[in-house]
Motif scaffolding. Sequence first.
Motif, mmCIF file in Angstrom:
data_model
loop_
_atom_site.group_PDB
_atom_site.id
_atom_site.type_symbol
_atom_site.label_atom_id
_atom_site.label_comp_id
_atom_site.label_asym_id
_atom_site.label_seq_id
_atom_site.Cartn_x
_atom_site.Cartn_y
_atom_site.Cartn_z
ATOM 1 N N GLY A 54 1.097 -1.311 -0.762
ATOM 2 C CA GLY A 54 -0.025 -0.105 -0.136
ATOM 3 C C GLY A 54 0.480 1.475 -0.584
ATOM 4 O O GLY A 54 -0.020 2.253 -0.285
ATOM 5 N N GLY A 55 2.181 1.729 -0.063
ATOM 6 C CA GLY A 55 2.679 2.282 -0.135
ATOM 7 C C GLY A 55 3.704 2.373 -0.924
ATOM 8 O O GLY A 55 4.070 4.020 -1.250
ATOM 9 N N GLU A 56 3.894 1.848 -1.701
ATOM 10 C CA GLU A 56 4.557 1.640 -3.067
ATOM 11 C C GLU A 56 4.548 2.575 -3.969
ATOM 12 O O GLU A 56 3.253 2.533 -4.309
ATOM 13 N N THR A 57 4.952 2.864 -4.879
ATOM 14 C CA THR A 57 4.204 3.772 -5.737
ATOM 15 C C THR A 57 4.781 3.194 -7.183
ATOM 16 O O THR A 57 3.998 3.402 -8.226
ATOM 17 N N ASN A 58 5.389 1.793 -7.260
ATOM 18 C CA ASN A 58 5.944 0.753 -8.380
ATOM 19 C C ASN A 58 5.049 -0.386 -8.022
ATOM 20 O O ASN A 58 5.720 -1.391 -8.805
ATOM 21 N N VAL A 59 3.829 -0.800 -8.100
ATOM 22 C CA VAL A 59 3.011 -1.812 -7.542
ATOM 23 C C VAL A 59 1.376 -1.470 -8.476
ATOM 24 O O VAL A 59 0.953 -0.808 -8.471
ATOM 25 N N TRP A 60 0.836 -2.566 -8.997
ATOM 26 C CA TRP A 60 -0.608 -2.613 -9.083
ATOM 27 C C TRP A 60 -1.650 -2.932 -7.806
ATOM 28 O O TRP A 60 -1.197 -3.939 -7.813
ATOM 29 N N ALA A 61 -2.738 -1.393 -7.539
ATOM 30 C CA ALA A 61 -3.350 -2.003 -6.795
ATOM 31 C C ALA A 61 -4.208 -3.062 -7.635
ATOM 32 O O ALA A 61 -4.627 -4.125 -5.901
ATOM 33 N N TYR A 62 -4.793 -3.545 -8.074
ATOM 34 C CA TYR A 62 -5.500 -4.208 -8.501
ATOM 35 C C TYR A 62 -4.674 -5.656 -8.326
ATOM 36 O O TYR A 62 -5.590 -7.004 -8.126
ATOM 37 N N LYS A 63 -3.507 -6.211 -8.243
ATOM 38 C CA LYS A 63 -3.101 -6.932 -7.903
ATOM 39 C C LYS A 63 -2.554 -7.771 -6.752
ATOM 40 O O LYS A 63 -1.748 -7.734 -6.092
ATOM 41 N N PHE A 64 -3.601 -6.752 -5.542
ATOM 42 C CA PHE A 64 -3.021 -7.102 -4.570
ATOM 43 C C PHE A 64 -3.339 -8.693 -3.797
ATOM 44 O O PHE A 64 -2.820 -8.820 -3.557
ATOM 45 N N ASN A 65 -3.706 -9.341 -4.859
ATOM 46 C CA ASN A 65 -4.733 -11.028 -4.025
ATOM 47 C C ASN A 65 -2.643 -11.110 -4.400
ATOM 48 O O ASN A 65 -2.576 -12.335 -3.451
ATOM 49 N N GLU A 66 -2.093 -10.995 -5.493
ATOM 50 C CA GLU A 66 -1.270 -11.562 -5.532
ATOM 51 C C GLU A 66 0.548 -11.463 -3.905
ATOM 52 O O GLU A 66 1.473 -12.537 -3.743
ATOM 53 N N ARG A 67 0.163 -10.569 -4.172
ATOM 54 C CA ARG A 67 1.129 -9.946 -2.690
ATOM 55 C C ARG A 67 0.802 -10.086 -1.481
ATOM 56 O O ARG A 67 1.282 -10.811 -0.128
ATOM 57 N N CYS A 68 -0.706 -10.228 -1.077
ATOM 58 C CA CYS A 68 -1.487 -10.549 0.319
ATOM 59 C C CYS A 68 -2.739 -11.522 0.001
ATOM 60 O O CYS A 68 -4.449 -11.857 -0.065
ATOM 61 N N PRO A 69 -2.309 -13.443 -0.594
ATOM 62 C CA PRO A 69 -3.010 -14.218 -1.317
ATOM 63 C C PRO A 69 -4.031 -14.331 -0.049
ATOM 64 O O PRO A 69 -4.767 -15.246 -0.029
ATOM 65 N N ASP A 70 -3.283 -14.368 1.654
ATOM 66 C CA ASP A 70 -3.597 -15.113 2.593
ATOM 67 C C ASP A 70 -5.533 -13.928 3.103
ATOM 68 O O ASP A 70 -6.440 -14.572 4.035
ATOM 69 N N ASP A 71 -5.431 -12.596 2.920
ATOM 70 C CA ASP A 71 -6.750 -12.096 3.070
ATOM 71 C C ASP A 71 -7.783 -11.661 2.651
ATOM 72 O O ASP A 71 -8.116 -12.532 1.826
ATOM 73 N N PHE A 72 -8.309 -11.790 4.132
ATOM 74 C CA PHE A 72 -10.204 -12.213 3.804
ATOM 75 C C PHE A 72 -11.121 -11.759 2.733
ATOM 76 O O PHE A 72 -12.022 -12.004 2.447
ATOM 77 N N TRP A 73 -10.251 -10.595 2.565
ATOM 78 C CA TRP A 73 -11.486 -9.598 1.683
ATOM 79 C C TRP A 73 -10.767 -9.567 0.131
ATOM 80 O O TRP A 73 -9.563 -8.857 0.614
ATOM 81 N N ALA A 74 -10.689 -10.439 -0.407
ATOM 82 C CA ALA A 74 -10.028 -10.014 -1.989
ATOM 83 C C ALA A 74 -10.684 -10.046 -2.689
ATOM 84 O O ALA A 74 -11.625 -8.726 -2.919
ATOM 85 N N ILE A 75 -9.489 -9.441 -4.135
ATOM 86 C CA ILE A 75 -10.335 -8.339 -5.053
ATOM 87 C C ILE A 75 -10.930 -9.975 -6.582
ATOM 88 O O ILE A 75 -10.365 -10.620 -6.502
#
Length: 466
Positions: free
Chosen positions: A345-366
Amino acid sequence: MSKKRNLLLLTLLRCFFAFTLLVVVSSCSSDDNPIDVPEEGQPEPPETGTENGLTLISVNTNGVTIPDEPKIDAKLTITTDGQVVHTGDIGVEIRGSSSQFFPKKSYGVETWDSDGMDINVSLLGMPEEEDWILHGPYSDKSLIRNMLIYDLSRDMNRYASRTQFVELDVNSGKKGVYVFMEKLKRNDQRININKLKPDENSGEDLTGGYIIKIDKNDKGGYTPQNSFNSVYPPSNSTMGQEIRFLYEYPDEDDITVQQRDYISTYVANFEAALASDDFADPTIGYANYIDVDSFIDFFILNEISNNVDGYRISTYMHKDKNGKLNMGPIWDFNLAFGNADYCGGGETNVWAYKFNERCPDDFWAIPFWWDRLLEDPAFVAKLKSRWNELRGSTLADAAIFGKVDSYVTTLTDSKAVATNFGLWPILGSYVWPNNFIGNNYGEEITYLKQWVSARTLWLDDSIAAL
């Protein structure tokens, strides 16, 4: 232990950790937090609501503590330039989800008549309505993130809540800088869709209007009465997560069985078309079900801000009578623009829509939607064209920074910044989930501007390369 039990345990641990951090931060003393306040011997800040000060909103509950719910009786007084411009009855309650852990609360407000019935009122020059919000920025130490993104959305001709900076007083106690704003709801001046009546259960009448959302449901969980599930698992998720859509309008108390079946089936048909081999076909593919331009603008607003909650929490959609599914309006960006230290969330060089790749175990997924849409050359071409158009106007760095500078001037000239951080001495301290900790307000604004500049530069290259 099952995947779902593991998922629940991880979610509870994450919430406990966040709560612990908030307790630690809220206990910090002003001696440990350098802030921009008047030095000894300098003039005191002007009283709020006076000339050169922000509008003052005063809430009087006669000493009754404001609860999470239900709303309680109170009196509202609005003072601008030293003149009382409104007085009236209201119902007020604390609102928010994770933000309720903060000592600076946000509030939901309904304008009432003397009998406690809802009444439409125009406040601060906004169109008449009965439902309003007092958003209290806390972890967002710039105080402006929600104001900024909502203004940008409206400049793109996408409705977002109208806003105004105010200072709040509750029972004669100062609360600091707040953003007075419209609650999202169906209204010809807000989400402008057809009013769906309980007896409209067939034919054309049944086709709209609807508001649904992907969001947390902290009060009662998910049930067949308040929500429906996607049959498609989110991309890259590893804990058996499901995408749930909540009925927002009509809500669970008002929506009929036929209306629930219609909108849930419509979304299911859209997802089936998007997942099919013919997904890019302009006649039988996904474009038959959605307003593509609204999806593109929603994507741009979430990506330019790298909204860590984007696409998966506080994600609204609406469908009018005989219309297609639209994304938006946007909502709740206080953790955006580099203000989150988890899941990129603090990075400038990642896609927000790829959240699931970075946090695959988060309860609220995309949902899988965005990966799939970007596989369609026609969608990508429209995205590139829209991005380039906006970068030459509304989303040019100079245009964004002009808004930021205007907000900062309003807040500093009125001495509201000094008042706010005198009440909430958190500058120089970590408040969950800050990615950056400025020693003073100026450093918070400088960080925000530098973050935006780096983000738009990366998006220029990355969108061009899609």
